[in-house]
Design a protein around this motif. Structure first.
Motif, short mmCIF file in Angstrom:
data_model
loop_
_atom_site.label_atom_id
_atom_site.label_comp_id
_atom_site.label_asym_id
_atom_site.label_seq_id
_atom_site.Cartn_x
_atom_site.Cartn_y
_atom_site.Cartn_z
N GLY A 1 0.82 -1.21 0.00
CA GLY A 1 0.00 0.00 0.00
C GLY A 1 0.85 1.25 0.00
N ALA A 2 0.40 2.27 0.70
CA ALA A 2 1.11 3.54 0.77
C ALA A 2 1.81 3.70 2.11
CB ALA A 2 0.14 4.68 0.54
N ALA A 3 2.08 2.61 2.77
CA ALA A 3 2.69 2.65 4.11
C ALA A 3 4.07 3.28 4.05
CB ALA A 3 2.77 1.25 4.68
N GLN A 4 4.44 3.91 5.14
CA GLN A 4 5.74 4.54 5.25
C GLN A 4 6.53 3.87 6.36
OE1 GLN A 4 4.71 8.60 6.12
NE2 GLN A 4 4.46 9.12 3.97
N PRO A 5 7.87 3.89 6.24
CA PRO A 5 8.67 3.30 7.31
C PRO A 5 8.54 4.11 8.59
CG PRO A 5 10.07 4.45 5.75
CD PRO A 5 8.68 4.46 5.18
N GLY A 6 8.51 3.41 9.72
CA GLY A 6 8.33 4.06 11.01
C GLY A 6 9.59 4.09 11.84
N ASP A 7 9.43 3.75 13.12
CA ASP A 7 10.54 3.77 14.05
C ASP A 7 11.61 2.77 13.65
OD1 ASP A 7 9.23 5.69 15.59
OD2 ASP A 7 8.36 4.20 16.94
N ILE A 8 12.82 3.02 14.14
CA ILE A 8 13.98 2.20 13.80
C ILE A 8 14.29 1.25 14.96
CG2 ILE A 8 16.39 2.25 13.07
CD1 ILE A 8 14.58 3.83 11.18
N PHE A 9 14.63 0.02 14.60
CA PHE A 9 15.05 -1.01 15.56
C PHE A 9 16.32 -1.65 15.01
CE2 PHE A 9 10.59 -0.36 16.05
CZ PHE A 9 10.31 -0.55 17.39
N CYS A 10 17.23 -2.01 15.89
CA CYS A 10 18.43 -2.68 15.41
C CYS A 10 19.05 -3.51 16.52
CB CYS A 10 19.46 -1.68 14.88
SG CYS A 10 20.33 -0.72 16.15
N PRO A 11 19.78 -4.55 16.13
CA PRO A 11 20.64 -5.21 17.10
C PRO A 11 21.92 -4.37 17.20
CG PRO A 11 20.91 -6.22 14.97
CD PRO A 11 19.85 -5.16 14.81
N LYS A 12 22.86 -4.80 17.98
CA LYS A 12 24.16 -4.12 18.03
C LYS A 12 24.97 -4.56 16.82
CE LYS A 12 24.35 -3.25 22.98
NZ LYS A 12 25.08 -3.45 24.24
#
Length: 197
Positions: free
Chosen positions: A153-164
């Protein structure tokens, strides 16, 4: 306001929010074979195919080293009912190309091995800038992503998550990577969660 960088314990794949972005470091050879990369390959096989094709399609490793590939949520991944921790959760994946190869050198496979720490740190800086520009573009009205046909759809990327990232197989002290995140993304209003086990 700027970046809100926090730390949590747990599994990054389980912690990521709907339309969240998992940022991880990877090689330029199209292999997600250990650590978080292997977990992502198992959890998001359609996203892995996009990454693999991106690596194989480019003429030169130098073209992708130090860049980012922002993969939008792939319907085959988030619509799958067999993936219990992320079922029905659309997730973006940001692949930071911070090492040319992986593990020990293997000439038969064309793998030069893990890049030097100095090269990984330099590539992390440029790939974080690349990820920022792509994240901002994907959040604008003029969204142009590599695999546009597969965007949900037209979704946008949100918050960021990451491992180290970089701290595992690439053996770079996490503090060096975290410092680069703060330098490159510091002025951006985003919640960035570092998840470690």
């Amino acid at each position: 306001m700027g970046i809100e960088l926090t730390h949590e314990e747990g599994d990054v794949v389980q912690k990521v929010s709907e339309q969240g972005v998992i940022v991880h470091a990877c090689n330029c050879l199209g292999a997600w074979g250990s650590g978080i990369a292997l977990q992502l390959k198992q959890q998001f096989p359609a996203a892995y195919k996009v990454y693999e094709q991106h690596c194989k399609r480019d003429n030169s490793i130098e073209d992708i080293f130090g860049t980012c590939l922002l993969i939008p949520p792939q319907p085959a991944d988030y619509e799958a009912t067999t993936r219990s921790s992320t079922a029905n959760k659309a997730v973006w994946i940001a692949c930071l190309f911070t090492s040319v190869g992986y593990g020990k050198p293997n000439k038969q496979r064309g793998n030069p091995g893990v890049s030097s720490k100095q090269d990984i740190i330099a590539a992390t800086g440029t790939s974080l800038m690349s990820s920022l520009l792509q994240w901002q573009d994907a959040r604008s009205d003029e969204v142009e992503v590599e695999n546009e046909a597969e965007v949900s759809g037209a979704a946008q990327p949100g918050d960021i998550f990451c491992p180290k990232f970089n701290a595992g197989s690439f053996n770079v002290p996490w503090e060096k990577t975290e410092e680069l995140i703060e330098q490159k993304w510091g002025d951006v209003d985003v919640k960035w969660t570092v998840v470690s086990k």
